[in-house]
Design an enzyme around this catalytic site. Structure first.
Site, mmCIF file in Angstrom:
data_model
loop_
_atom_site.group_PDB
_atom_site.id
_atom_site.type_symbol
_atom_site.label_atom_id
_atom_site.label_comp_id
_atom_site.label_asym_id
_atom_site.label_seq_id
_atom_site.Cartn_x
_atom_site.Cartn_y
_atom_site.Cartn_z
ATOM 1 N N HIS A 1 7.057 -0.153 7.145
ATOM 2 C CA HIS A 1 5.932 0.289 8.013
ATOM 3 C C HIS A 1 5.628 -0.610 9.257
ATOM 4 O O HIS A 1 5.677 -1.922 9.087
ATOM 5 C CB HIS A 1 4.754 0.701 7.198
ATOM 6 N N CYS B 1 -3.002 -1.440 4.277
ATOM 7 C CA CYS B 1 -2.711 -0.048 3.569
ATOM 8 C C CYS B 1 -3.552 0.579 2.788
ATOM 9 O O CYS B 1 -3.718 1.911 2.885
ATOM 10 C CB CYS B 1 -1.284 -0.477 2.680
#
Length: 285
Positions: A178, A278
């Site tokens: 990511h 996250c």
């Protein structure tokens, strides 16, 4: 490439801005499948420790004066604690997620229900993307990763949905699957100074590196050890940078640039391939 060479000689005065975060309690968190290089179902998660670490992170945000809304966890969705992946929001617009792996796809519906209940307009995506995992918001632009979990078609879709230019950046190292584990926004540009980032160049394609160096010529380039400690998966309010305690080199460099590092322990969540950012969605103004 060193952190020292990108550190200003005189650190500017940094200003914090109150933020609005969304977090999901880790009552369901576990590692029961593997969808990124960090996940190993044979390595047990200490769920009691995970709850304590998550609560400590929430307490840090509260202590810094930020607003925190809680997303209700859904049984059988162990990765919902990684709340950043469910959408990306700017002002009153939200672009929803469409997860790459079936294990997480039901999370998108929970995020849509939560955000619509909060009065936000949510654009349901036609293309695969994982929210703030791959979309990082600055004042004038959205940085967007692709290569593992989000498609470039989603970048164009997000641009229309959010009304904000999107800059596509290719990720090439699966450990940095990511954008938010390869790059962090230190200052989004809403204050007096320019936007500022920290990043790990080796996670990006040559073209993406050229783009980032053109856009952010004074950016902090992170050591590999700190990047692998999820140091770039931080949350910054423009002054205070909440980051994993293991990223000591990055913390020192941030201090030299006028930021205030706020180290936290999130070792259990690294087992799932995530850390501070996250676990933290932001509703950007």
């Amino acid at each position: 490439m060193t952190q020292i060479l990108t550190t200003p000689l005189v650190a500017p005065v940094r200003s914090a801005r109150t933020r609005h975060y969304v977090m999901c309690p880790p009552t369901e968190f576990d590692v029961v499948y593997s969808i990124n290089p960090w996940m190993d179902p044979s390595t047990a998660v200490d769920r009691e420790l995970a709850r304590a670490q998550w609560q400590a992170l929430q307490d840090v945000y509260a202590g810094l004066g930020h607003r925190i809304d809680l997303l209700e966890p859904v049984a059988g969705l162990p990765d919902m604690v990684f709340a950043a992946n469910g959408a990306v929001s700017v002002a009153d617009r939200t672009y929803g997620a469409a997860f790459a792996f079936p294990q997480r796809q039901a999370e998108a519906h929970a995020h849509v229900d939560f955000l619509r209940a909060a009065g936000r307009e949510v654009h349901r995506p036609a293309h695969t993307n994982e929210g703030e995992g791959d979309f990082l918001v600055l004042r004038d632009v959205v940085l967007a990763g692709h290569g593992f979990r989000t498609t470039t078609d989603a970048h164009r879709e997000a641009e229309a949905a959010l009304g904000r230019p999107v800059v596509s950046l290719e990720l090439v190292d699966p450990r940095f699957y990511h954008l938010d584990v390869a790059l962090g926004v230190l200052d989004d540009g809403h204050g007096d100074g320019p936007a500022d980032i920290a990043w790990f160049p080796a996670a990006f394609s040559p073209a993406a590196r050229r783009t980032l160096r053109r856009m952010f010529p004074g950016a902090l380039e992170c050591f590999e050890a700190d990047a692998l400690a999820f140091g770039l998966n931080f949350v910054s309010d423009g002054r205070n940078v909440v980051l994993p305690a293991e990223a000591t080199g990055l913390a020192a460099s941030l201090r030299e640039r006028g930021y205030e590092p706020v180290p936290v322990e999130l070792s259990e969540f690294v087992k799932g391939g995530g850390s501070v950012k996250c676990c933290t969605a932001e509703l950007h103004r």
